[in-house]
Design a protein around this motif. Sequence first.
Motif, PDB file in Angstrom:
ATOM      1  N   PRO A  38      28.646  24.855 -73.044  1.00 21.93           N
ATOM      2  CA  PRO A  38      27.753  25.333 -71.508  1.00 21.93           C
ATOM      3  C   PRO A  38      27.819  23.909 -70.387  1.00 21.93           C
ATOM      4  CG  PRO A  38      26.001  25.860 -73.331  1.00 21.93           C
ATOM      5  CD  PRO A  38      27.186  24.805 -73.641  1.00 21.93           C
ATOM      6  N   ALA A  39      27.995  23.924 -69.320  1.00 22.61           N
ATOM      7  CA  ALA A  39      27.943  23.187 -67.762  1.00 22.61           C
ATOM      8  C   ALA A  39      26.869  22.667 -68.478  1.00 22.61           C
ATOM      9  CB  ALA A  39      28.301  23.713 -67.247  1.00 22.61           C
ATOM     10  N   PRO A  40      26.780  21.300 -68.015  1.00 20.24           N
ATOM     11  CA  PRO A  40      25.358  20.433 -67.763  1.00 20.24           C
ATOM     12  C   PRO A  40      24.305  20.787 -66.851  1.00 20.24           C
ATOM     13  CG  PRO A  40      27.342  19.099 -67.953  1.00 20.24           C
ATOM     14  CD  PRO A  40      27.925  20.139 -67.574  1.00 20.24           C
ATOM     15  N   GLY A  41      23.417  21.113 -67.783  1.00 15.83           N
ATOM     16  CA  GLY A  41      22.514  21.799 -66.434  1.00 15.83           C
ATOM     17  C   GLY A  41      22.362  23.010 -66.456  1.00 15.83           C
ATOM     18  N   MET A  42      22.884  23.922 -67.712  1.00 14.16           N
ATOM     19  CA  MET A  42      23.047  25.314 -67.228  1.00 14.16           C
ATOM     20  C   MET A  42      22.314  25.593 -69.193  1.00 14.16           C
ATOM     21  SD  MET A  42      24.732  26.094 -64.861  1.00 14.16           S
ATOM     22  CE  MET A  42      25.385  27.672 -64.396  1.00 14.16           C
ATOM     23  N   GLN A  43      21.402  26.301 -68.615  1.00 12.14           N
ATOM     24  CA  GLN A  43      21.137  27.585 -70.266  1.00 12.14           C
ATOM     25  C   GLN A  43      21.843  28.397 -70.158  1.00 12.14           C
ATOM     26  OE1 GLN A  43      16.427  27.872 -68.762  1.00 12.14           O
ATOM     27  NE2 GLN A  43      17.318  28.931 -67.475  1.00 12.14           N
ATOM     28  N   LEU A  44      21.780  29.239 -72.032  1.00 10.30           N
ATOM     29  CA  LEU A  44      22.280  29.992 -71.972  1.00 10.30           C
ATOM     30  C   LEU A  44      21.157  31.059 -71.808  1.00 10.30           C
ATOM     31  CD1 LEU A  44      23.966  28.718 -75.240  1.00 10.30           C
ATOM     32  CD2 LEU A  44      24.959  29.399 -73.109  1.00 10.30           C
ATOM     33  N   ALA A  45      22.189  32.479 -71.950  1.00 16.85           N
ATOM     34  CA  ALA A  45      21.118  33.487 -71.247  1.00 16.85           C
ATOM     35  C   ALA A  45      21.599  34.640 -72.848  1.00 16.85           C
ATOM     36  CB  ALA A  45      20.856  34.428 -70.053  1.00 16.85           C
ATOM     37  N   MET A  46      20.837  35.255 -73.720  1.00 16.81           N
ATOM     38  CA  MET A  46      21.418  35.997 -75.161  1.00 16.81           C
ATOM     39  C   MET A  46      20.926  37.547 -74.767  1.00 16.81           C
ATOM     40  SD  MET A  46      22.476  33.731 -77.768  1.00 16.81           S
ATOM     41  CE  MET A  46      22.489  32.199 -77.476  1.00 16.81           C
ATOM     42  N   SER A  47      21.698  38.484 -74.895  1.00 22.47           N
ATOM     43  CA  SER A  47      21.011  39.809 -74.722  1.00 22.47           C
ATOM     44  C   SER A  47      22.525  40.193 -75.685  1.00 22.47           C
ATOM     45  CB  SER A  47      20.651  39.622 -73.350  1.00 22.47           C
ATOM     46  OG  SER A  47      20.366  41.642 -73.854  1.00 22.47           O
ATOM     47  N   MET A  48      21.133  42.152 -76.652  1.00 22.51           N
ATOM     48  CA  MET A  48      21.978  42.402 -77.086  1.00 22.51           C
ATOM     49  C   MET A  48      21.649  43.832 -77.168  1.00 22.51           C
ATOM     50  SD  MET A  48      21.891  43.044 -81.148  1.00 22.51           S
ATOM     51  CE  MET A  48      22.387  41.461 -81.905  1.00 22.51           C
ATOM     52  N   ASP A  49      22.555  44.635 -76.455  1.00 23.58           N
ATOM     53  CA  ASP A  49      22.394  46.264 -77.060  1.00 23.58           C
ATOM     54  C   ASP A  49      23.301  46.848 -77.840  1.00 23.58           C
ATOM     55  OD1 ASP A  49      20.614  47.249 -75.363  1.00 23.58           O
ATOM     56  OD2 ASP A  49      21.877  45.797 -73.578  1.00 23.58           O
ATOM     57  N   ILE A  50      22.361  47.693 -79.140  1.00 20.38           N
ATOM     58  CA  ILE A  50      23.318  48.514 -79.888  1.00 20.38           C
ATOM     59  C   ILE A  50      23.409  50.583 -78.932  1.00 20.38           C
ATOM     60  CG2 ILE A  50      22.574  49.957 -81.476  1.00 20.38           C
ATOM     61  CD1 ILE A  50      20.959  48.122 -82.827  1.00 20.38           C
ATOM     62  N   LEU A  51      24.476  50.433 -79.320  1.00 21.41           N
ATOM     63  CA  LEU A  51      24.867  51.710 -79.122  1.00 21.41           C
ATOM     64  C   LEU A  51      24.987  52.950 -80.001  1.00 21.41           C
ATOM     65  CD1 LEU A  51      25.793  49.924 -76.253  1.00 21.41           C
ATOM     66  CD2 LEU A  51      26.581  52.483 -75.355  1.00 21.41           C
ATOM     67  N   GLN A  52      24.090  54.167 -81.155  1.00 20.07           N
ATOM     68  CA  GLN A  52      24.625  54.726 -81.793  1.00 20.07           C
ATOM     69  C   GLN A  52      24.794  56.234 -81.197  1.00 20.07           C
ATOM     70  OE1 GLN A  52      23.434  53.796 -84.957  1.00 20.07           O
ATOM     71  NE2 GLN A  52      24.448  55.458 -85.321  1.00 20.07           N
ATOM     72  N   GLU A  53      25.624  56.504 -81.591  1.00 19.77           N
ATOM     73  CA  GLU A  53      26.101  57.473 -81.735  1.00 19.77           C
ATOM     74  C   GLU A  53      25.408  59.348 -81.914  1.00 19.77           C
ATOM     75  OE1 GLU A  53      30.778  59.250 -82.531  1.00 19.77           O
ATOM     76  OE2 GLU A  53      28.794  59.484 -84.177  1.00 19.77           O
ATOM     77  N   GLY A  54      24.748  59.578 -81.050  1.00 20.63           N
ATOM     78  CA  GLY A  54      23.811  60.868 -81.162  1.00 20.63           C
ATOM     79  C   GLY A  54      23.113  60.320 -80.301  1.00 20.63           C
ATOM     80  N   VAL A  55      22.445  59.186 -80.362  1.00 26.32           N
ATOM     81  CA  VAL A  55      21.067  58.709 -79.877  1.00 26.32           C
ATOM     82  C   VAL A  55      21.521  58.043 -78.351  1.00 26.32           C
ATOM     83  CG1 VAL A  55      19.581  56.894 -79.740  1.00 26.32           C
ATOM     84  CG2 VAL A  55      19.762  58.023 -82.054  1.00 26.32           C
ATOM     85  N   HIS A  56      22.526  57.580 -77.869  1.00 21.91           N
ATOM     86  CA  HIS A  56      22.961  56.619 -76.807  1.00 21.91           C
ATOM     87  C   HIS A  56      24.500  57.447 -76.700  1.00 21.91           C
ATOM     88  CE1 HIS A  56      20.867  53.710 -78.753  1.00 21.91           C
ATOM     89  NE2 HIS A  56      19.580  52.820 -77.944  1.00 21.91           N
TER      90      HIS A  56
END
Length: 338
Positions: A38-56
């Motif tokens: 990451p560039a100096p002065g930046m913070q990382l943002a992380m996120s996750m999503d699950i997509l399940q057949e029959g649910v999503h």
Amino acid sequence: MASDEFDIIRRYFNVGALAFPIPELVLGIGDDCALLRPAPGMQLAMSMDILQEGVHFLPDSDPYRLGKRSLLVNLSDLAAMGAKPLCFTLGLCLPGVDEQWLEAFSKGLAQVAQEHHCPLVGGDMSSASPRHGSKTLCIQVQGELPVGLGLLRSGANLGDLVYVTGSLGDAAAGLRVLQDAVKVSPVHRAALLEAFYEPESRVAAGRALREFASSCIDLSDGLASDLRHVLQASGVGACIELDSLPLSSAFREAIGAQEQKRLAISGGDDYELCFTVAAEKEAAMRAAMTALGVPVTRIGVITNQDGIEWRDQDVPLTMVVSGFRHFEATPLLAEASS
Ligand code: ADP
Ligand code: MG
């Protein structure tokens, strides 16, 4: 014909359209980890999503559109944080090797990856258990934003105005179209399906809102549910004017007048942003959103009472509505719960 997982990765995922370089990426697909700087002065943002057949998503979903949707719903979390997308990883659990599906799915992913300069940098793949032969897709996105400048859920203050981008309920109406539960004209049908499969990216809006918004969340489970998260995190309440909810003409045609407001606040999958803004910043925020071509609507105000007061001109409403909750709600397919 792809014969194993490495073949599949080589053919469909470690390809230029998806696994392209960006300056922050030191090492992409092929080693035990991807490396990011990451560039100096930046913070990382992380996120996750699950997509399940029959649910999503429904089992016969168009794989190209599903590829787009899988990445778009993840980018929506970065948007809600005010982060710029950097890259993503992909977990796939598949019942078999369906090359047509892989081809179309990876093309849909690539389309969105390129639009957002957000390449695929790694992942994992597994065959699904024969007992549950359905697909599971999992994406983790990484984004960046200046240190200390994330758009949190916890910043809403008494008197702040509550806003949403775009319109509400279209994706929920689109799901009903897919399930043949409603009839609409062809143009509106197309608009509602698009709302479900290809939610508008609010990444640019989210980044711009860092300057104006006191809190922000993306609407994945419906306004009634998601706004509550903001209120709880901020220790405040809200009064929402149901007559001011932004409803599209396609939504109005598809959904009966009786049900419109309820579905607009409880239907999931909109992936619009809901944010709060102090009154003195409202004009500047509106100008910034207009410059980006992002429609925004004021739907209420932050109060010091507990929970949400829903105001309706027609009916004095004591609505008990909640959004979608896993393990509590009926899944898309009845057998998905067994
Ligand atoms: P490991 O066994 O160390 O977990 P793998 O053999 O599963 O690694 O994966 C080899 C490489 O391929 C890794 O760099 C991994 O990130 C990448 N990879 C695996 N699955 C996918 C996928 N679905 N999409 C993109 N890259 C993948
Ligand atoms: Mg692995």
